[in-house]
Design a protein around this motif. Structure first.
Motif, PDB file in Angstrom:
ATOM      1  N   VAL A 147       3.571  -5.938  -2.977  1.00 25.71           N
ATOM      2  CA  VAL A 147       2.421  -5.335  -3.657  1.00 25.71           C
ATOM      3  C   VAL A 147       2.143  -3.962  -3.075  1.00 25.71           C
ATOM      4  O   VAL A 147       2.047  -3.785  -1.853  1.00 25.71           O
ATOM      5  N   HIS A 148       1.988  -2.982  -3.973  1.00 24.68           N
ATOM      6  CA  HIS A 148       1.577  -1.641  -3.552  1.00 24.68           C
ATOM      7  C   HIS A 148       0.197  -1.374  -4.122  1.00 24.68           C
ATOM      8  O   HIS A 148       0.029  -1.235  -5.330  1.00 24.68           O
ATOM      9  N   GLU A 149      -0.793  -1.341  -3.235  1.00 25.12           N
ATOM     10  CA  GLU A 149      -2.173  -1.151  -3.686  1.00 25.12           C
ATOM     11  C   GLU A 149      -2.512   0.327  -3.820  1.00 25.12           C
ATOM     12  O   GLU A 149      -2.079   1.154  -3.024  1.00 25.12           O
ATOM     13  N   ILE A 150      -3.297   0.639  -4.857  1.00 23.19           N
ATOM     14  CA  ILE A 150      -3.908   1.961  -4.978  1.00 23.19           C
ATOM     15  C   ILE A 150      -5.382   1.770  -4.656  1.00 23.19           C
ATOM     16  O   ILE A 150      -6.210   1.491  -5.512  1.00 23.19           O
ATOM     17  N   GLY A 151      -5.713   1.860  -3.387  1.00 22.72           N
ATOM     18  CA  GLY A 151      -7.083   1.593  -2.969  1.00 22.72           C
ATOM     19  C   GLY A 151      -7.610   2.688  -2.079  1.00 22.72           C
ATOM     20  O   GLY A 151      -7.125   3.819  -2.087  1.00 22.72           O
ATOM     21  N   LEU A 152      -8.634   2.354  -1.307  1.00 22.83           N
ATOM     22  CA  LEU A 152      -9.317   3.347  -0.490  1.00 22.83           C
ATOM     23  C   LEU A 152      -9.254   2.987   0.991  1.00 22.83           C
ATOM     24  O   LEU A 152     -10.178   3.251   1.744  1.00 22.83           O
ATOM     25  N   LYS A 153      -8.129   2.392   1.416  1.00 23.18           N
ATOM     26  CA  LYS A 153      -8.005   2.017   2.812  1.00 23.18           C
ATOM     27  C   LYS A 153      -8.072   3.236   3.727  1.00 23.18           C
ATOM     28  O   LYS A 153      -8.526   3.144   4.863  1.00 23.18           O
ATOM     29  N   VAL A 178      -5.503   2.030 -13.580  1.00 19.64           N
ATOM     30  CA  VAL A 178      -4.172   1.868 -14.164  1.00 19.64           C
ATOM     31  C   VAL A 178      -3.404   3.181 -14.095  1.00 19.64           C
ATOM     32  O   VAL A 178      -2.225   3.216 -13.727  1.00 19.64           O
ATOM     33  N   ASN A 179      -4.061   4.282 -14.450  1.00 15.20           N
ATOM     34  CA  ASN A 179      -3.408   5.584 -14.394  1.00 15.20           C
ATOM     35  C   ASN A 179      -3.006   5.931 -12.960  1.00 15.20           C
ATOM     36  O   ASN A 179      -1.909   6.452 -12.724  1.00 15.20           O
ATOM     37  N   SER A 180      -3.868   5.637 -12.006  1.00 15.59           N
ATOM     38  CA  SER A 180      -3.556   5.905 -10.604  1.00 15.59           C
ATOM     39  C   SER A 180      -2.340   5.099 -10.155  1.00 15.59           C
ATOM     40  O   SER A 180      -1.479   5.593  -9.423  1.00 15.59           O
ATOM     41  N   ARG A 181      -2.268   3.860 -10.623  1.00 18.05           N
ATOM     42  CA  ARG A 181      -1.118   3.032 -10.254  1.00 18.05           C
ATOM     43  C   ARG A 181       0.174   3.606 -10.825  1.00 18.05           C
ATOM     44  O   ARG A 181       1.217   3.608 -10.163  1.00 18.05           O
ATOM     45  N   GLN A 182       0.110   4.130 -12.033  1.00 23.27           N
ATOM     46  CA  GLN A 182       1.293   4.744 -12.631  1.00 23.27           C
ATOM     47  C   GLN A 182       1.699   6.013 -11.890  1.00 23.27           C
ATOM     48  O   GLN A 182       2.887   6.292 -11.702  1.00 23.27           O
ATOM     49  N   LEU A 183       0.703   6.785 -11.444  1.00 27.79           N
ATOM     50  CA  LEU A 183       0.975   8.041 -10.757  1.00 27.79           C
ATOM     51  C   LEU A 183       1.377   7.830  -9.296  1.00 27.79           C
ATOM     52  O   LEU A 183       2.066   8.667  -8.714  1.00 27.79           O
ATOM     53  N   GLY A 184       0.898   6.730  -8.701  1.00 27.84           N
ATOM     54  CA  GLY A 184       1.202   6.469  -7.299  1.00 27.84           C
ATOM     55  C   GLY A 184       0.176   7.021  -6.337  1.00 27.84           C
ATOM     56  O   GLY A 184       0.356   6.969  -5.125  1.00 27.84           O
ATOM     57  N   TYR A 185      -0.919   7.556  -6.871  1.00 29.81           N
ATOM     58  CA  TYR A 185      -2.000   8.053  -6.025  1.00 29.81           C
ATOM     59  C   TYR A 185      -3.301   7.969  -6.821  1.00 29.81           C
ATOM     60  O   TYR A 185      -3.279   7.817  -8.046  1.00 29.81           O
TER      61      TYR A 185
END
Length: 265
Positions: A147-153, A178-185
């Motif tokens: 799992v690759h999270e796009i969060g605020l860690k 969703v857009n952030s997950r597609q972009l990777g950031y």
């Protein structure tokens, strides 16, 4: 109440911790700040040394966010530093004492929305259907998934947030995720073109009544580890159900999908 410290006016989250022996914060601390310069609320506080939820006091007149935040944080072993204008402090302290929050209590509140949404990618939707449930990032890891999270860690978001499935209001920012997950950031531009995924609409009142919903003061509601699709999901909406668009953005897709949901459910 033994895990809440009311800060003096001089304290900021960018300096040493005056309430610990070594001046550090670490994973055992968090903060809640009433800030009238904050437009609404945010946990994005660049440069902070402790995890912070900053809230405009005018959108929390009943103190619900403060109560939910402190209850959730205390339940996860964190001491909360609370900073509020002097005029607000006594009122908020009284509200916490008179009406303490209980995470996952099963009580539907007057302003709880009936419907909430979780946005996901088309690829993830296939796996969700096979599992029959939305699984938290940490639960997916326990099941051997990468799992690759796009969060605020990087902004000190607590590790336990990864063990929850987050839900949002219908007009919220799920498509930005969703857009952030597609972009990777993390991308917060709601008008940037993207490829829509699938929006899952849930019966929030049923989740609350059944004791699955948890409140943390930031998210509207979230569910620990696993959110079963049945009997809580009302429908799913993908772009192929909507009028054809040359370009979708998080803003236009949210509006079109919500209109479809309200017309058909």
């Amino acid at each position: 109440m033994d895990k809440i410290i009311w800060a003096d006016e001089a304290w900021t989250p960018f300096t040493d911790n005056p309430y610990s022996r070594d001046g550090n914060y670490g994973a055992e601390w968090s903060a809640f700040i009433y800030d009238e310069t904050q437009s609404f609320y945010s946990n994005v506080i660049p440069g902070t040394r402790v995890y912070v939820l900053s809230v405009n006091p005018h959108i929390d007149r009943d103190g619900a966010r403060l109560r939910d935040f402190t209850a959730y944080e205390n339940a996860h072993g964190r001491t909360v530093i609370v900073k509020a204008p002097a005029a607000e402090r006594d009122r908020m302290l009284t509200q916490i004492q008179q009406s303490p929050a209980v995470p996952g209590s099963g009580r539907i509140r007057e302003h709880d929305p009936h419907y909430l949404v979780h946005s996901t990618t088309a690829e993830a939707w296939t796996d969700i259907q096979q599992a029959g449930a939305l699984l938290s990032p940490e639960e997916l890891r326990r099941r051997g998934r990468n799992v690759h999270e796009i969060g605020l860690k990087t902004l000190l978001e607590p590790a336990d947030y990864s063990d929850y499935v987050m839900l949002d209001v219908m007009g919220g920012c799920g498509e930005i995720v969703v857009n952030s997950r597609q972009l990777g950031y993390v991308c917060t531009d709601p008008d940037r073109p993207y490829t829509p995924g699938v929006r899952l609409y849930f019966d929030a009142h049923r989740l609350i009544a059944d004791g699955l919903a948890v409140r943390d003061g930031l998210h509207v509601l979230k569910v620990k580890e696993s959110l079963p699709l049945h009997p809580y999901m009302l429908t799913s909406v993908s772009a192929d159900l909507l009028p054809e668009q040359t370009v979708w953005t998080p803003t236009t897709y949210t509006e079109a999908a919500n209109n479809y949901f309200l017309e058909h459910v």
